[in-house]
Motif scaffolding. Sequence first.
Motif, PDB file in Angstrom:
ATOM      1  N   GLU A 296     -64.607  55.961 -10.904  1.00 52.83           N
ATOM      2  CA  GLU A 296     -65.456  56.868 -11.601  1.00 52.83           C
ATOM      3  C   GLU A 296     -64.747  57.228 -12.893  1.00 52.83           C
ATOM      4  O   GLU A 296     -65.270  57.276 -14.028  1.00 52.83           O
ATOM      5  CB  GLU A 296     -65.728  58.214 -10.783  1.00 52.83           C
ATOM      6  N   ASN A 297     -63.217  57.346 -12.899  1.00 57.61           N
ATOM      7  CA  ASN A 297     -62.494  57.622 -14.041  1.00 57.61           C
ATOM      8  C   ASN A 297     -62.611  56.324 -15.192  1.00 57.61           C
ATOM      9  O   ASN A 297     -62.628  56.534 -16.452  1.00 57.61           O
ATOM     10  CB  ASN A 297     -61.094  58.020 -13.583  1.00 57.61           C
ATOM     11  N   GLN A 298     -62.651  54.969 -14.716  1.00 56.68           N
ATOM     12  CA  GLN A 298     -62.769  54.075 -15.436  1.00 56.68           C
ATOM     13  C   GLN A 298     -64.220  54.142 -16.029  1.00 56.68           C
ATOM     14  O   GLN A 298     -64.250  53.664 -17.168  1.00 56.68           O
ATOM     15  CB  GLN A 298     -62.709  52.615 -14.653  1.00 56.68           C
ATOM     16  N   ILE A 299     -65.293  54.264 -15.259  1.00 55.90           N
ATOM     17  CA  ILE A 299     -66.548  54.286 -15.957  1.00 55.90           C
ATOM     18  C   ILE A 299     -66.577  55.585 -17.003  1.00 55.90           C
ATOM     19  O   ILE A 299     -66.957  55.363 -18.009  1.00 55.90           O
ATOM     20  CB  ILE A 299     -67.591  54.776 -14.709  1.00 55.90           C
ATOM     21  N   ALA A 300     -66.105  56.713 -16.739  1.00 47.45           N
ATOM     22  CA  ALA A 300     -65.940  57.630 -17.898  1.00 47.45           C
ATOM     23  C   ALA A 300     -65.205  57.374 -18.971  1.00 47.45           C
ATOM     24  O   ALA A 300     -65.748  57.497 -20.006  1.00 47.45           O
ATOM     25  CB  ALA A 300     -65.309  58.739 -16.985  1.00 47.45           C
ATOM     26  N   GLN A 301     -64.126  56.555 -19.019  1.00 47.35           N
ATOM     27  CA  GLN A 301     -63.236  55.935 -19.956  1.00 47.35           C
ATOM     28  C   GLN A 301     -64.076  54.925 -20.768  1.00 47.35           C
ATOM     29  O   GLN A 301     -63.966  55.049 -21.871  1.00 47.35           O
ATOM     30  CB  GLN A 301     -61.811  55.437 -19.577  1.00 47.35           C
ATOM     31  N   ALA A 302     -64.834  54.123 -20.040  1.00 54.39           N
ATOM     32  CA  ALA A 302     -65.533  52.933 -20.564  1.00 54.39           C
ATOM     33  C   ALA A 302     -66.781  53.712 -21.289  1.00 54.39           C
ATOM     34  O   ALA A 302     -66.958  53.202 -22.639  1.00 54.39           O
ATOM     35  CB  ALA A 302     -66.239  51.932 -19.522  1.00 54.39           C
ATOM     36  N   LEU A 303     -67.571  54.565 -20.847  1.00 57.59           N
ATOM     37  CA  LEU A 303     -68.530  55.323 -21.424  1.00 57.59           C
ATOM     38  C   LEU A 303     -67.959  56.185 -22.838  1.00 57.59           C
ATOM     39  O   LEU A 303     -68.748  56.077 -23.863  1.00 57.59           O
ATOM     40  CB  LEU A 303     -69.343  56.200 -20.600  1.00 57.59           C
ATOM     41  N   ALA A 304     -66.917  56.823 -22.604  1.00 53.54           N
ATOM     42  CA  ALA A 304     -66.235  57.309 -23.743  1.00 53.54           C
ATOM     43  C   ALA A 304     -65.921  56.707 -24.916  1.00 53.54           C
ATOM     44  O   ALA A 304     -66.244  56.789 -26.095  1.00 53.54           O
ATOM     45  CB  ALA A 304     -65.021  58.259 -23.329  1.00 53.54           C
ATOM     46  N   ALA A 305     -65.506  55.281 -24.585  1.00 50.57           N
ATOM     47  CA  ALA A 305     -65.200  54.293 -25.587  1.00 50.57           C
ATOM     48  C   ALA A 305     -66.446  53.884 -26.201  1.00 50.57           C
ATOM     49  O   ALA A 305     -66.439  53.706 -27.694  1.00 50.57           O
ATOM     50  CB  ALA A 305     -64.333  53.170 -25.126  1.00 50.57           C
ATOM     51  N   ILE A 306     -67.406  53.549 -25.555  1.00 47.14           N
ATOM     52  CA  ILE A 306     -68.691  53.114 -25.967  1.00 47.14           C
ATOM     53  C   ILE A 306     -69.228  54.134 -27.025  1.00 47.14           C
ATOM     54  O   ILE A 306     -69.623  53.903 -28.213  1.00 47.14           O
ATOM     55  CB  ILE A 306     -69.646  52.676 -25.195  1.00 47.14           C
TER      56      ILE A 306
ATOM     57  N   ARG B 267     -73.400  56.365 -28.780  1.00 41.90           N
ATOM     58  CA  ARG B 267     -74.721  56.349 -27.906  1.00 41.90           C
ATOM     59  C   ARG B 267     -74.178  56.627 -26.615  1.00 41.90           C
ATOM     60  O   ARG B 267     -73.161  56.292 -26.258  1.00 41.90           O
ATOM     61  CB  ARG B 267     -75.132  54.883 -28.018  1.00 41.90           C
ATOM     62  N   ALA B 268     -74.928  57.139 -25.687  1.00 43.26           N
ATOM     63  CA  ALA B 268     -74.813  57.306 -24.261  1.00 43.26           C
ATOM     64  C   ALA B 268     -75.923  56.466 -23.494  1.00 43.26           C
ATOM     65  O   ALA B 268     -77.026  56.041 -24.238  1.00 43.26           O
ATOM     66  CB  ALA B 268     -75.066  58.966 -24.015  1.00 43.26           C
ATOM     67  N   PRO B 269     -75.707  56.158 -22.072  1.00 42.01           N
ATOM     68  CA  PRO B 269     -76.588  55.389 -21.529  1.00 42.01           C
ATOM     69  C   PRO B 269     -77.915  56.085 -21.464  1.00 42.01           C
ATOM     70  O   PRO B 269     -78.003  57.492 -21.592  1.00 42.01           O
ATOM     71  CB  PRO B 269     -75.962  55.414 -20.013  1.00 42.01           C
ATOM     72  N   ILE B 270     -79.000  55.413 -21.007  1.00 43.58           N
ATOM     73  CA  ILE B 270     -80.210  55.832 -20.889  1.00 43.58           C
ATOM     74  C   ILE B 270     -80.206  56.975 -19.784  1.00 43.58           C
ATOM     75  O   ILE B 270     -79.709  56.795 -18.679  1.00 43.58           O
ATOM     76  CB  ILE B 270     -81.336  54.881 -20.530  1.00 43.58           C
ATOM     77  N   PRO B 271     -80.779  58.259 -20.082  1.00 47.60           N
ATOM     78  CA  PRO B 271     -80.740  59.230 -19.137  1.00 47.60           C
ATOM     79  C   PRO B 271     -81.255  59.009 -17.687  1.00 47.60           C
ATOM     80  O   PRO B 271     -82.274  58.204 -17.746  1.00 47.60           O
ATOM     81  CB  PRO B 271     -81.442  60.555 -19.679  1.00 47.60           C
ATOM     82  N   GLY B 272     -80.787  59.137 -16.720  1.00 51.29           N
ATOM     83  CA  GLY B 272     -81.279  58.612 -15.340  1.00 51.29           C
ATOM     84  C   GLY B 272     -80.825  57.345 -14.745  1.00 51.29           C
ATOM     85  O   GLY B 272     -81.207  57.119 -13.887  1.00 51.29           O
ATOM     86  N   SER B 273     -80.197  56.764 -15.868  1.00 51.48           N
ATOM     87  CA  SER B 273     -79.866  55.205 -15.410  1.00 51.48           C
ATOM     88  C   SER B 273     -78.964  55.290 -14.381  1.00 51.48           C
ATOM     89  O   SER B 273     -77.668  55.535 -14.871  1.00 51.48           O
ATOM     90  CB  SER B 273     -79.708  54.502 -16.825  1.00 51.48           C
ATOM     91  N   LEU B 274     -79.083  54.488 -13.302  1.00 50.96           N
ATOM     92  CA  LEU B 274     -78.083  54.459 -11.988  1.00 50.96           C
ATOM     93  C   LEU B 274     -76.882  53.585 -12.388  1.00 50.96           C
ATOM     94  O   LEU B 274     -75.970  53.228 -11.788  1.00 50.96           O
ATOM     95  CB  LEU B 274     -78.682  54.301 -10.652  1.00 50.96           C
ATOM     96  N   THR B 275     -77.437  52.567 -13.429  1.00 51.10           N
ATOM     97  CA  THR B 275     -76.479  51.363 -13.747  1.00 51.10           C
ATOM     98  C   THR B 275     -75.662  51.420 -15.231  1.00 51.10           C
ATOM     99  O   THR B 275     -75.438  50.709 -15.734  1.00 51.10           O
ATOM    100  CB  THR B 275     -77.252  50.316 -13.633  1.00 51.10           C
ATOM    101  N   TYR B 276     -76.072  52.494 -15.704  1.00 47.71           N
ATOM    102  CA  TYR B 276     -75.519  52.764 -17.107  1.00 47.71           C
ATOM    103  C   TYR B 276     -76.229  51.875 -18.275  1.00 47.71           C
ATOM    104  O   TYR B 276     -75.239  51.578 -18.801  1.00 47.71           O
ATOM    105  CB  TYR B 276     -74.097  52.984 -17.035  1.00 47.71           C
ATOM    106  N   GLU B 277     -77.483  51.730 -18.098  1.00 45.46           N
ATOM    107  CA  GLU B 277     -78.099  50.893 -19.007  1.00 45.46           C
ATOM    108  C   GLU B 277     -78.238  51.670 -20.412  1.00 45.46           C
ATOM    109  O   GLU B 277     -78.413  52.962 -20.627  1.00 45.46           O
ATOM    110  CB  GLU B 277     -79.446  50.518 -18.629  1.00 45.46           C
TER     111      GLU B 277
END
Length: 71
Positions: free
Chosen positions: A31-41, A47-57
């Motif tokens: 989960e920390n890797q996901i958080a870091q990846a989303l922060a980099a993007i 931009r952030a993923p679509i709210p409620g997207s389980l696959t971070y689309e």
Amino acid sequence: MNAPLNPSKGGNLKWAWRILDRRRARENVDENQIAQALAAIANVHGRAPIPGSLTYEFTDEAALRAKHAPK
């Protein structure tokens, strides 16, 4: 917050998209890797993923991926 330059800490967009792809493929991703990846993007694209997207689309994800792809 600026993403660190170290790719293992989320500072590389190619790494960030690869982490999301691995998660979508149901590989073991921390989960920390996901958080870091989303922060980099978010740092690069604002931009952030679509709210409620389980696959971070993301909306227009293909365009986001292509925007900073190596030429």
